[in-house]
Each structure stands twice: as C-alpha cells, then as structure tokens.
Scaffold this motif. Sequence first.
Motif, PDB file in Angstrom:
ATOM      1  N   ARG A   1       0.721  -1.348  -0.020  1.00 53.28           N
ATOM      2  CA  ARG A   1      -0.072  -0.026  -0.180  1.00 53.28           C
ATOM      3  C   ARG A   1       0.904   1.224   0.064  1.00 53.28           C
ATOM      4  O   ARG A   1       0.453   2.355  -0.252  1.00 53.28           O
ATOM      5  N   ARG A   2       2.053   1.302   0.506  1.00 51.50           N
ATOM      6  CA  ARG A   2       3.068   2.207   0.414  1.00 51.50           C
ATOM      7  C   ARG A   2       3.971   2.274  -0.561  1.00 51.50           C
ATOM      8  O   ARG A   2       5.221   2.922  -0.561  1.00 51.50           O
TER       9      ARG A   2
ATOM     10  N   ARG B   1       3.953   3.116  -4.734  1.00 57.27           N
ATOM     11  CA  ARG B   1       3.140   3.276  -5.948  1.00 57.27           C
ATOM     12  C   ARG B   1       3.581   2.512  -6.921  1.00 57.27           C
ATOM     13  O   ARG B   1       4.888   2.093  -7.333  1.00 57.27           O
ATOM     14  N   GLN B   2       2.448   2.053  -7.875  1.00 57.24           N
ATOM     15  CA  GLN B   2       2.507   1.262  -8.987  1.00 57.24           C
ATOM     16  C   GLN B   2       3.524   1.997 -10.039  1.00 57.24           C
ATOM     17  O   GLN B   2       4.436   1.278 -10.674  1.00 57.24           O
TER      18      GLN B   2
ATOM     19  N   GLU C   1      -1.608   7.849  -8.475  1.00 58.54           N
ATOM     20  CA  GLU C   1      -1.321   7.391  -6.947  1.00 58.54           C
ATOM     21  C   GLU C   1      -1.465   6.130  -6.505  1.00 58.54           C
ATOM     22  O   GLU C   1      -1.170   5.838  -5.413  1.00 58.54           O
TER      23      GLU C   1
ATOM     24  N   THR D   1      -1.346   1.854  -6.059  1.00 58.57           N
ATOM     25  CA  THR D   1      -0.067   1.235  -5.539  1.00 58.57           C
ATOM     26  C   THR D   1       0.037  -0.132  -6.187  1.00 58.57           C
ATOM     27  O   THR D   1      -1.115  -0.479  -6.736  1.00 58.57           O
ATOM     28  N   ARG D   2       1.114  -0.838  -5.767  1.00 57.47           N
ATOM     29  CA  ARG D   2       1.231  -1.978  -5.987  1.00 57.47           C
ATOM     30  C   ARG D   2       0.339  -2.979  -5.374  1.00 57.47           C
ATOM     31  O   ARG D   2      -0.104  -4.216  -5.772  1.00 57.47           O
TER      32      ARG D   2
ATOM     33  N   ASP E   1      10.216   1.992   2.466  1.00 58.57           N
ATOM     34  CA  ASP E   1       9.005   1.974   1.762  1.00 58.57           C
ATOM     35  C   ASP E   1       8.899   3.774   1.154  1.00 58.57           C
ATOM     36  O   ASP E   1       9.791   4.316   1.482  1.00 58.57           O
TER      37      ASP E   1
END
Length: 440
Positions: free
Chosen positions: A42-43, A45-46, A58, A60-61, A285
């Motif tokens: 969650r912390r 970004r994709q 914005e 996330t992975r 992260d």
Amino acid sequence: MKTGNRKLQEEKVFKDPVHRYIHVRDELIWDLIGTKEFQRLRRIRQLGTTFLTFHGAEHTRFNHSLGVYEIMRRIIEVFEGKPYWQHEERLLCLSAALLHDIGHGPFSHSFEKVFQTDHEWWTRKIITGDTEVHHVLTRMGKDFPQKVADVIEKTYPNKLVVSMISSQIDADRMDYLQRDAFYTGVSYGHFDMERILRVMRPREDQVVIKNTGMHAVEDYIMSRYQMYWQVYFHPVTRSAEVILSKILQRVKHLQASGYSFKQPPLHFQGFFDKKLSLDDYLQLDESVTLFYFQMWQKEDDATLSDLCQRFMNRHLFKYVEFDQHFVMNEWLKLQELFRKAGMDPEYYLVIDSSSDLPYDFYRPGEEDEERMPIHLLTPDKKLRELSRESDIVEAISGKKRTDHKLYYPKEWLDTPGYENEKQQIKDILQVHDGKTDTKQ
C-alpha cells in the motif's frame, strides 16, 4: 496451527474501479492479503515517479496485485474442466498472481539501478524466508512456498502455469495496462478484456487464444504500444526518474566519502554495506524515502540539497532529443563546458534512452517465456502465430523504437555568471532542440 485451505464462510469482496469487484473465497488468499509484507505494498506506488506527470497516478502495487489475482481467478474459471488444465494448480496460480510484485521497493527501478539490487530476488526471499507470507503459504505443504517462488521466477515445470502470469498476454499485463490507464486518465490502455478471457484456452505449455478473438488481441497489443510511449516513457516522468536516481547516487557518493549528514541515511545503510537484511528491506517504503528527501533539502551539500528540492517541488530538468551522432561529436565538449561553468555534469547532464518491443517474437535459442509469441487456435485445433494472421500486429512485430533524450537544468543557463560557457552550451543544445517543455 492452520493447515490446508478452507472456503471462507462468507465471500470477501474489494470494490475496485477497474474490475468492479475483486472476489476472495479462499482462506489462504484472505490471510496472505492480511500479512504485513503484503500490506506494505500500500506504501509503494505502482508507477513510481509518474504521479509527477499524471497527478492521478497515485495507485499502489497493492491495488495492482489484487487486480492480477482477480484476473487470474477469472482465467481459472474459464479453464476449469478443459484439457491441459489441472485443478490442483488453482491455489498455486492464485498465490503467485497475488504475490508476484511483493519484493518491489520504493521507486523500485531507480533503487535497483543505483544499489544493484533486484526486486525479483527480494520476492523470492519474502516468499521462502522467515515472513508472515511464508508461514501462511506453508499451510499448503512445506514445498508450496518454493513452488510459488518458482512460478514467479519462471522456473516452474508446468509452463502453462508460468504463462498465465508471465507471457505476452498474461494476468499481470492485462491488469496494469487497464489500471494505469484508469489512474492516469488516458484512453490508450483500454481493451476488451472480457472478450479475451472468454477466448483464452489452456494448452500443454502456454495459454492460447481462439482465432475468433484475434481482433480483441490486436486491440490489446496496440493499447500496450500506446501506453509505453504515452505514459511509461513520458519525458516528464523520465526527468523525475533521472533526478531521483541522481539523489540516490549522490547519497551513495557522500556516504562513501565520509560526509557528515544532518539527517544520516540510516534506512539506506544496508545498501551501502551490502549487508541488507530482509527486515531492513521491508522497513523501506516510499513514505520513508520521501521523508529523507524532505530532510535532505536542508543539507550542506549543495548538489544533494538542490536535487532534493527539485524532486520534492517538481522543478524538473528540461530535455532535448538527439541521435547517436551527438554523443560521438559533442558529448565530451558539452561535459567540459558544464564543468567550466561550475555545474557537475555527473548530476546535471544526463542521457536517458527509452525503448520498447511492442510485440516481440520468440527467438529460437532464447529460453524466455515472456518472448513466447501469442498463438491463435484454429477450428481444426492447429496453432498459428498471431502476426501471421494479423496485418496490424505484423506491422509492428519485433520493431524496436528507441528515443534518446538529454536532460539538463535549462533555467540555470539564464542565471548570471559564466555567460560565455553558457552561451556555447545553448548553441550546442539549440541544434538538437525539439520539444523541451516538461509541463504537460
């Protein structure tokens, strides 16, 4: 201690803007999502620095990994009961889809380049090491975590399973193209996934597509091509990536030279020592990284301070496009002029090249599943390579497009001092000046 897998008493769902709903029915998958290693995504970004170009990027992975899992779940629903598909591989496929990106670090590609690390190696460590993820996976047997790692590493014996998550048309690509298009707000990455899922068929060593679905696959290939050049290789994003890499490079240099930091890079120490533990890696992260960038704006080292201010406040480098003759004829002269004008070319004059093969043929002798071509299944059960049937795909098949850009701080050329050298720099760059504005 739990063993095996159970069906949840009540199906869990995640509301998703791309797939509408993500369905979880297996206790194993639900518990994997709840592990601290997976929640860490969650912390991260994709799309790394792309949020500085497309403000919506914005996501996330974590978002993406759930999406890949959902597509895999739906592919399996299509495959159930068909020849070549083995039902006992179901949980292996779902676990590999969910965990395929779990080893990514902050702004991962820049980190990997500067610190010579590899997110795939960390993925294996997380899955097979002493982690919450590993303990959940071992419910399915002591060898199950290694099997999941082998699928992600593309060494698992059943190549059909590997191809479902890593090939020219797989669950991973089908999610990130649509997800990245949605969050960046562009129209290029959309294709008819519903149609593609309906015409996917399992074969002995790969997923194939019924020939009636050829046009949907053509659309997918073109979407991929457009996304690479309009989003993934966007010059503003590349400028931010260049500055990010130079920040890390500068920190690495300062640490090696004994510089005394106001804000010591404690979370990066393992990278410097090459003794990074898995726990240390998982502590890092993007929120931690950006904290350091924020603090380093106040460092006494002018280069580190300036680069961090540029990144945090989006004062990015401009660029000019050039060809290979430029490097041969003028690169050394330009570097020398930068030095004379008091600007270190190591950090402020950067060549960046982007290239993509939108649809790459399998090449005999290269054992790389990602280059396996897409095959169409004809009514008489024969396989035909996609580009032999599609004029659209044939037109771009195997063609490599490469862009070369030179990034530099354009506004610096208009500041007082070293006017003679700066004018010479302008004269050289003017010859190659194409689009140079880094605003959208």
